[in-house]
Scaffold this motif. Structure first.
Motif, PDB file in Angstrom:
ATOM      1  N   GLU A 292       0.842  -1.203   0.000  1.00  0.00           N
ATOM      2  CA  GLU A 292       0.000   0.000   0.000  1.00  0.00           C
ATOM      3  C   GLU A 292       0.874   1.249   0.000  1.00  0.00           C
ATOM      4  N   ASP A 293       2.012   1.163   0.694  1.00  0.00           N
ATOM      5  CA  ASP A 293       2.946   2.293   0.674  1.00  0.00           C
ATOM      6  C   ASP A 293       3.464   2.565  -0.733  1.00  0.00           C
ATOM      7  N   THR A 294       3.510   1.522  -1.566  1.00  0.00           N
ATOM      8  CA  THR A 294       4.037   1.666  -2.926  1.00  0.00           C
ATOM      9  C   THR A 294       2.944   2.124  -3.896  1.00  0.00           C
ATOM     10  N   GLY A 295       1.705   2.171  -3.424  1.00  0.00           N
ATOM     11  CA  GLY A 295       0.654   2.648  -4.294  1.00  0.00           C
ATOM     12  C   GLY A 295      -0.379   1.597  -4.680  1.00  0.00           C
ATOM     13  N   PHE A 296      -0.274   0.418  -4.100  1.00  0.00           N
ATOM     14  CA  PHE A 296      -1.285  -0.614  -4.357  1.00  0.00           C
ATOM     15  C   PHE A 296      -2.434  -0.476  -3.374  1.00  0.00           C
ATOM     16  N   LYS A 297      -3.560  -1.039  -3.758  1.00  0.00           N
ATOM     17  CA  LYS A 297      -4.618  -1.221  -2.780  1.00  0.00           C
ATOM     18  C   LYS A 297      -4.655  -2.723  -2.511  1.00  0.00           C
ATOM     19  N   ALA A 298      -4.422  -3.095  -1.260  1.00  0.00           N
ATOM     20  CA  ALA A 298      -4.195  -4.516  -0.985  1.00  0.00           C
ATOM     21  C   ALA A 298      -5.368  -5.164  -0.238  1.00  0.00           C
ATOM     22  N   ASP A 299      -5.732  -6.386  -0.681  1.00  0.00           N
ATOM     23  CA  ASP A 299      -6.660  -7.228   0.075  1.00  0.00           C
ATOM     24  C   ASP A 299      -5.881  -8.462   0.511  1.00  0.00           C
ATOM     25  N   VAL A 300      -6.338  -9.063   1.645  1.00  0.00           N
ATOM     26  CA  VAL A 300      -5.633 -10.239   2.150  1.00  0.00           C
ATOM     27  C   VAL A 300      -6.570 -11.437   2.204  1.00  0.00           C
ATOM     28  N   SER A 301      -6.076 -12.597   1.741  1.00  0.00           N
ATOM     29  CA  SER A 301      -6.794 -13.862   1.919  1.00  0.00           C
ATOM     30  C   SER A 301      -5.952 -14.777   2.776  1.00  0.00           C
ATOM     31  N   ARG A 302      -6.617 -15.551   3.658  1.00  0.00           N
ATOM     32  CA  ARG A 302      -5.852 -16.419   4.564  1.00  0.00           C
ATOM     33  C   ARG A 302      -5.697 -17.836   4.024  1.00  0.00           C
ATOM     34  N   ASP A 303      -6.517 -18.204   3.051  1.00  0.00           N
ATOM     35  CA  ASP A 303      -6.389 -19.567   2.515  1.00  0.00           C
ATOM     36  C   ASP A 303      -6.699 -19.598   1.018  1.00  0.00           C
ATOM     37  N   GLY A 304      -6.387 -20.718   0.411  1.00  0.00           N
ATOM     38  CA  GLY A 304      -6.513 -20.858  -1.028  1.00  0.00           C
ATOM     39  C   GLY A 304      -7.920 -20.691  -1.556  1.00  0.00           C
ATOM     40  N   LEU A 305      -8.882 -21.281  -0.835  1.00  0.00           N
ATOM     41  CA  LEU A 305     -10.260 -21.248  -1.325  1.00  0.00           C
ATOM     42  C   LEU A 305     -10.834 -19.838  -1.316  1.00  0.00           C
ATOM     43  N   SER A 306     -10.591 -19.123  -0.193  1.00  0.00           N
ATOM     44  CA  SER A 306     -11.127 -17.757  -0.153  1.00  0.00           C
ATOM     45  C   SER A 306     -10.400 -16.886  -1.166  1.00  0.00           C
ATOM     46  N   ALA A 307      -9.136 -17.184  -1.418  1.00  0.00           N
ATOM     47  CA  ALA A 307      -8.392 -16.427  -2.421  1.00  0.00           C
ATOM     48  C   ALA A 307      -9.038 -16.616  -3.790  1.00  0.00           C
ATOM     49  N   GLU A 308      -9.383 -17.872  -4.081  1.00  0.00           N
ATOM     50  CA  GLU A 308     -10.009 -18.158  -5.374  1.00  0.00           C
ATOM     51  C   GLU A 308     -11.321 -17.383  -5.516  1.00  0.00           C
ATOM     52  N   HIS A 309     -12.058 -17.343  -4.407  1.00  0.00           N
ATOM     53  CA  HIS A 309     -13.319 -16.622  -4.379  1.00  0.00           C
ATOM     54  C   HIS A 309     -13.093 -15.135  -4.656  1.00  0.00           C
ATOM     55  N   CYS A 310     -12.105 -14.546  -3.952  1.00  0.00           N
ATOM     56  CA  CYS A 310     -11.785 -13.126  -4.136  1.00  0.00           C
ATOM     57  C   CYS A 310     -11.437 -12.819  -5.583  1.00  0.00           C
ATOM     58  N   LEU A 311     -10.635 -13.711  -6.193  1.00  0.00           N
ATOM     59  CA  LEU A 311     -10.176 -13.465  -7.559  1.00  0.00           C
ATOM     60  C   LEU A 311     -11.351 -13.484  -8.533  1.00  0.00           C
ATOM     61  N   GLU A 312     -12.363 -14.261  -8.193  1.00  0.00           N
ATOM     62  CA  GLU A 312     -13.503 -14.358  -9.090  1.00  0.00           C
ATOM     63  C   GLU A 312     -14.328 -13.073  -9.120  1.00  0.00           C
ATOM     64  N   ILE A 313     -14.395 -12.412  -7.937  1.00  0.00           N
ATOM     65  CA  ILE A 313     -15.232 -11.201  -7.919  1.00  0.00           C
ATOM     66  C   ILE A 313     -14.449  -9.903  -8.153  1.00  0.00           C
ATOM     67  N   GLY A 314     -13.255  -9.796  -7.601  1.00  0.00           N
ATOM     68  CA  GLY A 314     -12.530  -8.534  -7.720  1.00  0.00           C
ATOM     69  C   GLY A 314     -11.563  -8.555  -8.887  1.00  0.00           C
ATOM     70  N   ALA A 315     -11.362  -7.454  -9.541  1.00  0.00           N
ATOM     71  CA  ALA A 315     -10.385  -7.372 -10.627  1.00  0.00           C
ATOM     72  C   ALA A 315      -9.044  -6.966 -10.036  1.00  0.00           C
ATOM     73  N   TYR A 316      -8.150  -7.917  -9.922  1.00  0.00           N
ATOM     74  CA  TYR A 316      -6.845  -7.625  -9.335  1.00  0.00           C
ATOM     75  C   TYR A 316      -5.784  -7.494 -10.420  1.00  0.00           C
ATOM     76  N   ASP A 317      -4.818  -6.635 -10.124  1.00  0.00           N
ATOM     77  CA  ASP A 317      -3.713  -6.459 -11.067  1.00  0.00           C
ATOM     78  C   ASP A 317      -2.563  -7.403 -10.748  1.00  0.00           C
ATOM     79  N   LEU A 318      -2.581  -7.949  -9.526  1.00  0.00           N
ATOM     80  CA  LEU A 318      -1.446  -8.764  -9.100  1.00  0.00           C
ATOM     81  C   LEU A 318      -1.877  -9.659  -7.941  1.00  0.00           C
ATOM     82  N   MET A 319      -1.269 -10.840  -7.861  1.00  0.00           N
ATOM     83  CA  MET A 319      -1.481 -11.684  -6.690  1.00  0.00           C
ATOM     84  C   MET A 319      -0.115 -12.037  -6.096  1.00  0.00           C
ATOM     85  N   VAL A 320      -0.004 -11.830  -4.768  1.00  0.00           N
ATOM     86  CA  VAL A 320       1.193 -12.287  -4.052  1.00  0.00           C
ATOM     87  C   VAL A 320       0.766 -13.563  -3.329  1.00  0.00           C
ATOM     88  N   LEU A 321       1.402 -14.677  -3.663  1.00  0.00           N
ATOM     89  CA  LEU A 321       0.886 -15.978  -3.242  1.00  0.00           C
ATOM     90  C   LEU A 321       1.905 -16.768  -2.417  1.00  0.00           C
TER      91      LEU A 321
END
Lengths: 455, 223
Positions: free
Chosen positions: B21-50
């Motif tokens: 966020e300090d670098t200019g990203f807006k960051a969301d956090v997922s704690r596990d793989g399944l919720s991450a998959e869910h997040c990716l389906e709804i939100g348009a992300y430019d990058l994933m840190v995995l």
């Protein structure tokens, strides 16, 4: 403990020498007896022939000694003959009066040794009745012969026999030496095979061995397997511990960095910066420990080795290192032979090795001062293979310390941060690839780390 | 720019997302793989840190699923597992970059930025490096805000260097980027373009020649 060769030589040589001596003694005894008996027989024969040479002329006994001779086996005419013929208890008839007779009464021929006129003699004395012209007389005959011919004969026989035995003995020793050499050849082969091994090679000994040596080889192999397992366990523990430390060290580092970016209080910032530095160092050490554990020769499965392009690996390693090298005010250059050799290896490990060598040059080339020169990575053809070299133009390393640089946790300069494992890992990876890491000071200044790969 | 940080370790998730966020990203956090998959389906992300070691659905499987449904989101993998096997596996499954624990937050931020920049290299965003500024739409390079007169080829070289700033770029990569089927570009031509670029810029902008390897545009030495 005495060598097997010496044992065999002693156990073959001593009994055979003893046996030969006994044989010689026995031969001498038997030969002397045989020769003496033969000579004695002839002496007796000669003495008996005297009878026929005695005739009486007008009641007086005469002896015709013209035809008297003793033919002996070995005398060759140089044997001296003495005789004495006389009537028993009567007059001397012929011969040498001084020749000593037997001291006892004779009822059969008697052989005895006697000295006469400085000669050692063998004598036979016998008596016989003589009836000539109706006169009955008892005649005593002594014939003596010098013992030299028989001694000479015995000596000649013994000399010939001894020479034969000596030649035979030398032949036997030669054969024994050859046999020992041949017999010990498998052991020597094993010794050489073990000697040629690198200290890290714990692969079992293979190849055909004689039945007698097989249990020994088996024991050596079992020992090496136990050592390999023990090292494997230690390294696995090392790897596990390092691995478990990664996440906590990451957390410390990340949190300190984050707080550092947020904090404005000078003392807290200074402390946080120190924590961050320590965490970074710990992280680096953990990483290097893990690499050290994983690149141990014993843990590398040769099935994972593939044909790799050394120049491409150097390019990768340089690309990874380039940014930090240039940020330290240094330059990086790659000099590669176009005909890139491909060799059997693990690409990731080889890249670690090149990276470690570049890092080492980058961090330590300047000694106490930060280094500001260039670092050259080179892949060169050399006799019998290829050579990868990383050179700097820094201050070099004290010759006395050169050999210690690849020791674990040895650091030439403790002021500069490092894990103390970089060169140890590089050396280990080189060894895993059958290559050798050599560190030397360059004539033009600076250090050269070179890895020689066999063709 | 939106980034999804998939990390089950709270401290790391918090630190990474804060640094991004300090670098200019807006960051969301997922704690596990399944919720991450869910997040990716709804939100348009430019990058994933995995992170690879995740509960529910592990990182590699998540990545595999993403790539199977043609999702080309740039992925930066962070793992406690070591390179020997994992790095290759991650990159083969379609990760764009890989960082091993322990890492520095600056490194995460720099890699994240570079990944997004490369993903959008045809996207028309302004590229900056020290005193240099490149406007892809106008195909214009500015030094200290003043346009520099450059040939089209030189501009393309500069654009590629700017996209890959902080990374070693070899001549082959630049030649590939510039070449078309009708008009191939040789390595020596690349050298000529770079030397002309240097001459026309007239000042040191942090563009280094790495002998035997290629070029490096160093953002921290760019004046």
């Amino acid at each position: 403990m005495r060598s097997i060769r010496a044992r065999l030589l002693i156990w073959i040589g001593l009994p055979f020498t003893g046996l030969a001596l006994v044989t010689l003694l026995a031969s001498h005894y038997l030969l002397s007896r045989q020769i003496n008996e033969t000579f004695d027989d002839m002496l007796l024969n000669a003495a008996e022939r005297v009878e026929r040479r005695i005739h009486s002329v007008d009641g007086e006994l005469r002896i015709n000694m013209h035809y008297f001779s003793i033919s002996t086996l070995g005398s060759r005419g140089d044997g001296k003959i003495f005789y004495r013929i006389q009537e028993v208890d009567g007059d001397m008839l012929a011969g040498f009066a001084g020749l000593q007779g037997p001291t006892t009464e004779l009822d059969q021929p008697l052989f005895y040794d006697v000295d006469y006129a400085g000669n050692a003699l063998r004598a036979v004395a016998l008596t016989f009745p003589l009836t000539r012209a109706n006169q009955y007389r008892e005649i005593e005959v002594i014939v003596a012969e010098s013992t030299e011919p028989r001694r000479t004969l015995i000596a000649e026989f013994m000399l010939t026999l001894s020479s034969l035995m000596a030649v035979g003995g030398l032949l036997a020793i030669t054969i024994a030496l050859v046999a020992i050499h041949k017999g010990l050849a498998p052991l020597n082969a094993i010794r050489r095979a073990l000697y040629r091994r690198s200290p890290n090679d714990l692969e079992p000994l293979t190849g055909e061995v004689p039945r007698e040596v097989a249990p020994l080889i088996q024991s050596i192999n079992q020992l090496m397997e136990r050592m390999r397992l023990s090292i494997q366990n230690t390294q696995q523990l090392n790897a596990d511990v390092s691995h478990q430390l990664r996440t906590p060290v990451s957390e410390i580092r990340a949190l300190s960095e984050l707080t550092l970016a947020r904090s404005h209080e000078p003392e807290a910032r200074a402390n946080l910066d120190e924590i961050r530095r320590i965490a970074e160092h710990a992280g680096h050490t953990v990483e290097q420990l893990l690499r050290y554990a994983k690149t141990r020769h014993e843990l590398v499965d040769s099935a994972t080795l593939a044909s790799v392009d050394l120049v491409a690996i150097c390019c990768d390693a340089c690309s990874q290192a380039a940014m930090s090298v240039y940020q330290r005010g240094q330059e990086l250059a790659l000099e590669a032979d176009e005909a890139a050799p491909s060799l059997l290896g693990d690409p990731i490990m080889l890249r670690w090795m090149v990276q470690n060598l570049i890092d080492n040059a980058s961090l330590h080339a300047g000694g106490e001062q930060p280094y500001r020169g260039s670092i050259q990575v080179a892949v060169e053809r050399q006799e019998g293979g290829y050579r990868l070299a990383v050179r700097d133009a820094g201050v070099g390393v004290d010759e006395a310390r050169l050999a210690r640089l690849t020791e674990r946790f040895y650091r030439a300069d403790t002021r500069i941060q490092g894990s103390g494992l970089g060169l140890a890992i590089a050396e280990q990876i080189a060894q895993t690839h059958g290559a050798e890491l050599t560190l030397r000071n360059r004539q033009e200044g600076g250090l050269e780390a070179s890895v020689s790969f066999p063709a | 720019m939106k980034v999804l940080v998939v990390e089950d370790n709270d401290n790391l998730a918090r630190s990474i997302s804060a640094a991004l966020e300090d670098t200019g990203f807006k960051a969301d956090v997922s704690r596990d793989g399944l919720s991450a998959e869910h997040c990716l389906e709804i939100g348009a992300y430019d990058l994933m840190v995995l992170d690879l070691g995740l509960p529910e659905l592990d990182g590699i499987s998540l990545l595999r699923r993403l790539r199977q449904r043609q999702d080309n989101i740039p992925v930066l993998i962070i793992s406690a597992r070591d390179a020997l096997d994992q790095r290759i596996l991650g990159l083969e499954e379609g990760a764009d970059d890989y960082l091993c624990k322990p890492f520095s937050l600056d490194e995460v931020a720099a890699r994240a930025k570079a990944l997004v920049r490369r993903a959008k290299q045809f996207g028309g965003e302004t590229l900056r490096c020290g005193r240099l500024e490149f406007h892809p739409d106008a195909m214009e390079l500015r030094l200290d805000g003043k346009p520099v007169a450059l040939h089209r080829r030189e501009l393309e070289v500069m654009e590629y260097l700017l996209i890959n700033q902080g990374r070693l770029v070899n001549k082959g990569q630049i030649a590939d980027r510039l070449s078309t089927t009708d008009d191939p570009v040789s390595h020596s031509a690349v050298e000529t373009y770079v030397s002309r670029l240097r001459k026309k810029l007239g000042v040191d902008v942090g563009l280094k020649t790495v002998r035997g390897l290629g070029y490096l545009l160093d953002p921290q030495d760019a004046g």
